[in-house]
Design a protein around this motif. Structure first.
Motif, PDB file in Angstrom:
ATOM      1  N   LEU A  60       2.541  -8.686 -10.581  1.00 26.82           N
ATOM      2  CA  LEU A  60       2.083  -9.867 -10.374  1.00 26.82           C
ATOM      3  C   LEU A  60       0.642  -9.817 -10.850  1.00 26.82           C
ATOM      4  CD1 LEU A  60       2.850 -10.191  -6.398  1.00 26.82           C
ATOM      5  CD2 LEU A  60       3.818 -11.681  -8.356  1.00 26.82           C
ATOM      6  N   GLY A  61       0.242  -8.746 -11.658  1.00 25.92           N
ATOM      7  CA  GLY A  61      -1.215  -8.876 -12.215  1.00 25.92           C
ATOM      8  C   GLY A  61      -2.148  -8.190 -11.464  1.00 25.92           C
ATOM      9  N   ILE A  62      -1.966  -7.703 -10.303  1.00 25.72           N
ATOM     10  CA  ILE A  62      -2.900  -7.138  -9.328  1.00 25.72           C
ATOM     11  C   ILE A  62      -3.128  -5.451  -9.773  1.00 25.72           C
ATOM     12  CG2 ILE A  62      -3.545  -6.822  -7.003  1.00 25.72           C
ATOM     13  CD1 ILE A  62      -1.968  -9.066  -5.976  1.00 25.72           C
ATOM     14  N   GLY A  63      -4.280  -5.282 -10.353  1.00 28.62           N
ATOM     15  CA  GLY A  63      -4.469  -4.115 -11.000  1.00 28.62           C
ATOM     16  C   GLY A  63      -5.305  -3.028  -9.876  1.00 28.62           C
ATOM     17  N   SER A  64      -5.721  -3.547  -8.827  1.00 30.46           N
ATOM     18  CA  SER A  64      -6.723  -2.878  -8.015  1.00 30.46           C
ATOM     19  C   SER A  64      -5.748  -1.752  -7.497  1.00 30.46           C
ATOM     20  CB  SER A  64      -7.141  -3.693  -6.817  1.00 30.46           C
ATOM     21  OG  SER A  64      -7.630  -2.921  -5.730  1.00 30.46           O
ATOM     22  N   PRO A  65      -6.015  -0.457  -7.444  1.00 26.99           N
ATOM     23  CA  PRO A  65      -5.022   0.640  -6.768  1.00 26.99           C
ATOM     24  C   PRO A  65      -5.414   0.621  -5.129  1.00 26.99           C
ATOM     25  CG  PRO A  65      -7.119   1.460  -8.071  1.00 26.99           C
ATOM     26  CD  PRO A  65      -7.110   0.231  -8.243  1.00 26.99           C
ATOM     27  N   TRP A  66      -6.086  -0.056  -4.709  1.00 27.01           N
ATOM     28  CA  TRP A  66      -6.353   0.250  -3.269  1.00 27.01           C
ATOM     29  C   TRP A  66      -5.474  -1.188  -2.622  1.00 27.01           C
ATOM     30  CZ3 TRP A  66      -8.035   4.086  -1.058  1.00 27.01           C
ATOM     31  CH2 TRP A  66      -8.932   4.872  -1.529  1.00 27.01           C
ATOM     32  N   LEU A  67      -5.443  -2.380  -3.346  1.00 23.51           N
ATOM     33  CA  LEU A  67      -4.358  -3.146  -2.842  1.00 23.51           C
ATOM     34  C   LEU A  67      -3.077  -2.800  -3.007  1.00 23.51           C
ATOM     35  CD1 LEU A  67      -6.089  -6.454  -4.242  1.00 23.51           C
ATOM     36  CD2 LEU A  67      -6.172  -5.680  -2.054  1.00 23.51           C
ATOM     37  N   GLN A  68      -2.898  -2.288  -4.174  1.00 21.94           N
ATOM     38  CA  GLN A  68      -1.569  -1.690  -4.388  1.00 21.94           C
ATOM     39  C   GLN A  68      -1.114  -0.627  -3.497  1.00 21.94           C
ATOM     40  OE1 GLN A  68      -0.264  -0.161  -8.397  1.00 21.94           O
ATOM     41  NE2 GLN A  68      -1.628  -1.604  -9.378  1.00 21.94           N
ATOM     42  N   LEU A  69      -2.077   0.222  -2.838  1.00 23.70           N
ATOM     43  CA  LEU A  69      -1.892   1.201  -2.013  1.00 23.70           C
ATOM     44  C   LEU A  69      -1.381   0.455  -0.570  1.00 23.70           C
ATOM     45  CD1 LEU A  69      -1.660   4.106  -1.257  1.00 23.70           C
ATOM     46  CD2 LEU A  69      -4.164   4.051  -0.535  1.00 23.70           C
ATOM     47  N   VAL A  70      -2.223  -0.676  -0.242  1.00 22.42           N
ATOM     48  CA  VAL A  70      -1.911  -1.290   1.006  1.00 22.42           C
ATOM     49  C   VAL A  70      -0.574  -2.003   0.798  1.00 22.42           C
ATOM     50  CG1 VAL A  70      -2.539  -3.496   2.385  1.00 22.42           C
ATOM     51  CG2 VAL A  70      -4.342  -1.884   1.505  1.00 22.42           C
ATOM     52  N   ALA A  71      -0.165  -2.360  -0.099  1.00 24.37           N
ATOM     53  CA  ALA A  71       1.105  -3.083  -0.321  1.00 24.37           C
ATOM     54  C   ALA A  71       2.260  -1.945  -0.167  1.00 24.37           C
ATOM     55  CB  ALA A  71       1.414  -3.696  -1.766  1.00 24.37           C
ATOM     56  N   VAL A  72       1.985  -0.836  -0.921  1.00 20.29           N
ATOM     57  CA  VAL A  72       2.829   0.327  -0.741  1.00 20.29           C
ATOM     58  C   VAL A  72       3.190   0.911   0.796  1.00 20.29           C
ATOM     59  CG1 VAL A  72       3.260   2.948  -1.207  1.00 20.29           C
ATOM     60  CG2 VAL A  72       2.480   1.357  -2.859  1.00 20.29           C
ATOM     61  N   VAL A  73       1.977   1.046   1.237  1.00 14.58           N
ATOM     62  CA  VAL A  73       2.136   1.354   3.045  1.00 14.58           C
ATOM     63  C   VAL A  73       2.867   0.542   3.772  1.00 14.58           C
ATOM     64  CG1 VAL A  73       0.778   2.244   4.920  1.00 14.58           C
ATOM     65  CG2 VAL A  73       0.039   3.087   2.815  1.00 14.58           C
ATOM     66  N   ALA A  74       2.355  -0.812   3.744  1.00 14.74           N
ATOM     67  CA  ALA A  74       2.940  -1.875   4.464  1.00 14.74           C
ATOM     68  C   ALA A  74       4.343  -2.086   4.290  1.00 14.74           C
ATOM     69  CB  ALA A  74       2.313  -3.315   4.245  1.00 14.74           C
ATOM     70  N   CYS A  75       4.871  -2.259   2.868  1.00 11.06           N
ATOM     71  CA  CYS A  75       6.030  -2.254   2.767  1.00 11.06           C
ATOM     72  C   CYS A  75       7.034  -1.037   2.907  1.00 11.06           C
ATOM     73  CB  CYS A  75       6.408  -2.663   1.050  1.00 11.06           C
ATOM     74  SG  CYS A  75       7.979  -2.769   0.596  1.00 11.06           S
ATOM     75  N   ALA A  76       6.503   0.144   2.888  1.00 11.88           N
ATOM     76  CA  ALA A  76       7.511   1.275   3.327  1.00 11.88           C
ATOM     77  C   ALA A  76       7.524   1.309   4.837  1.00 11.88           C
ATOM     78  CB  ALA A  76       6.764   2.656   2.808  1.00 11.88           C
ATOM     79  N   THR A  77       6.442   0.971   5.484  1.00 11.51           N
ATOM     80  CA  THR A  77       6.530   1.367   7.033  1.00 11.51           C
ATOM     81  C   THR A  77       7.297   0.132   7.566  1.00 11.51           C
ATOM     82  OG1 THR A  77       4.406   0.236   7.163  1.00 11.51           O
ATOM     83  CG2 THR A  77       4.405   2.595   7.274  1.00 11.51           C
ATOM     84  N   ILE A  78       7.178  -1.112   7.011  1.00  7.97           N
ATOM     85  CA  ILE A  78       7.802  -2.159   7.790  1.00  7.97           C
ATOM     86  C   ILE A  78       9.270  -2.222   7.492  1.00  7.97           C
ATOM     87  CG2 ILE A  78       8.101  -4.821   7.548  1.00  7.97           C
ATOM     88  CD1 ILE A  78       5.138  -4.893   7.185  1.00  7.97           C
ATOM     89  N   LEU A  79       9.729  -1.896   6.204  1.00 10.02           N
ATOM     90  CA  LEU A  79      10.989  -1.730   6.048  1.00 10.02           C
ATOM     91  C   LEU A  79      11.691  -0.675   6.550  1.00 10.02           C
ATOM     92  CD1 LEU A  79      13.333  -2.891   4.086  1.00 10.02           C
ATOM     93  CD2 LEU A  79      12.674  -0.935   2.431  1.00 10.02           C
ATOM     94  N   THR A  80      11.149   0.795   6.560  1.00 11.30           N
ATOM     95  CA  THR A  80      11.809   1.577   7.460  1.00 11.30           C
ATOM     96  C   THR A  80      11.448   1.612   8.807  1.00 11.30           C
ATOM     97  OG1 THR A  80       9.659   2.828   7.135  1.00 11.30           O
ATOM     98  CG2 THR A  80      11.499   3.364   5.706  1.00 11.30           C
ATOM     99  N   GLY A  81      10.674   0.904   9.459  1.00 12.58           N
ATOM    100  CA  GLY A  81      10.754   0.598  10.829  1.00 12.58           C
ATOM    101  C   GLY A  81      11.952  -0.396  11.080  1.00 12.58           C
ATOM    102  N   LEU A  82      12.113  -1.158  10.407  1.00 15.35           N
ATOM    103  CA  LEU A  82      13.026  -2.301  10.742  1.00 15.35           C
ATOM    104  C   LEU A  82      14.705  -1.301  10.311  1.00 15.35           C
ATOM    105  CD1 LEU A  82      11.959  -5.377   8.987  1.00 15.35           C
ATOM    106  CD2 LEU A  82      12.032  -4.904  11.498  1.00 15.35           C
ATOM    107  N   LEU A  83      14.583  -0.628   9.466  1.00 18.10           N
ATOM    108  CA  LEU A  83      15.620   0.252   9.204  1.00 18.10           C
ATOM    109  C   LEU A  83      15.986   1.145  10.419  1.00 18.10           C
ATOM    110  CD1 LEU A  83      18.213   1.329   7.464  1.00 18.10           C
ATOM    111  CD2 LEU A  83      16.355   2.929   6.398  1.00 18.10           C
ATOM    112  N   GLY A  84      14.981   1.866  11.181  1.00 14.41           N
ATOM    113  CA  GLY A  84      15.124   2.911  12.004  1.00 14.41           C
ATOM    114  C   GLY A  84      15.424   2.166  13.215  1.00 14.41           C
TER     115      GLY A  84
END
Length: 309
Positions: A60-84
């Motif tokens: 999407l053109g978002i180069g900020s590593p901190w924003l990417q990190l927030v997306a990584v953590v949010a996606c990983a925890t929400i998806l696996t939380g729902l999976l669990g």
């Protein structure tokens, strides 16, 4: 000094990851007396979900590593939380009254399904994937030892997760409900606690914490692969057993103890037995764990803590 400091950091990092995996096993066993053997593969799914989120944000053109990190953590925890929660709803709860071996076998097979799904359907999932370096790579000089800033951030993040879990279990109504279900599910139902909801939330919570461990592992090694959950799951389960299955603090202790044994093995084995490389550190750690389990079959602190979870 440099070598000693690096061994210490390695031990703390590994211990944090192992403790977070072991806590999941303990939460699941605490509320339902089940061993969720696909827990390590759920961790792996979380790590790949985080990687997909990072690639998506970059696209999407978002180069900020901190924003990417927030997306990584949010996606990983929400998806696996729902999976669990889904695993609890559609696999664990229907088998709750079945013999324990049925649940064990079902979760073991589910782990294989998750692993093969990532290997077959994730782009280049059969090969190791590079995990993005989203944390600062600079170092802080401590005497003769240079401590990387990303390692400090990961350690503090892991510590925050453990402290947060402790506060949730001991200071909130949800934690009180989890402890009540862990002590006696039937009595908890009679007291008005929604047994099913507590189970789903507990499995979602434990899976989300495992996803965080998977992301931390990826950020530390800058690589993930589809079968990493196998070894991490076995180590996390061993740590939970070593500390005392059903006791969160025992699981944390077991995770750090197992990591300490691995670090000791990697440092001592090549020196004591030149023909054995440091790669055999896992064998050394498992051998010591077997001895400790023989000495303390109920876990290291289970006998001192009568309250589960």
């Amino acid at each position: 000094m440099n070598a000693l400091g690096q061994y210490l950091v390695n031990g703390l990092m590994l211990g944090m990851v192992y403790a977070m995996v072991a806590v999941g096993f303990t939460l699941f066993f605490g509320v339902l007396d089940v061993i969720q053997f696909s827990h390590g593969d759920v961790l792996m799914v979380g790590a790949f979900a985080g990687l997909a989120a990072s690639l998506g944000v970059s696209a999407l053109g978002i180069g900020s590593p901190w924003l990417q990190l927030v997306a990584v953590v949010a996606c990983a925890t929400i998806l696996t939380g729902l999976l669990g929660a889904a695993i609890a709803r559609f696999l664990i709860l229907p088998l709750h009254r079945a013999p324990p071996l049925n649940t064990l076998l079902a979760t073991l097979m589910l782990g294989s399904v998750l692993r093969e799904c990532v290997r077959l359907f994730y782009p280049d999932g059969a090969n190791p994937n590079t995990f993005p370096a989203l944390l600062p790579g600079s170092s802080v000089q401590l005497g003769g030892f240079a401590l990387r800033v990303d390692n400090i951030i990961l350690l503090l993040a892991g510590l925050a997760v453990i402290v947060g879990l402790h506060l949730l279990i001991t200071r909130t109504r949800l934690g009180l409900s989890i402890r009540a279900v862990a002590q006696d599910g039937e009595t908890a139902r009679l007291m008005g606690i929604n047994f099913g909801a507590v189970v789903l939330l507990t499995f979602g919570l434990g899976s989300a914490i495992a996803a965080l461990a998977g992301v931390m592992n990826g950020l530390y090694y800058n690589e993930i692969n589809f079968n990493e959950g196998l070894l991490l799951g076995v180590i996390g389960f061993s740590a939970a057993i070593l500390g005392g299955l059903g006791n969160i603090y025992g699981a944390i202790l077991g995770g750090f103890l197992f990591a300490g044994l691995e670090v000791l093995g990697s440092a001592a084995l090549p020196t004591l037995v030149p023909d054995i490389p440091s790669a055999y550190k896992d064998v050394f750690a498992f051998a010591v764990v077997i001895v400790l389990m023989t000495w303390k079959p109920t876990g290291l602190i289970a006998e001192q803590m009568s309250e589960r979870v």
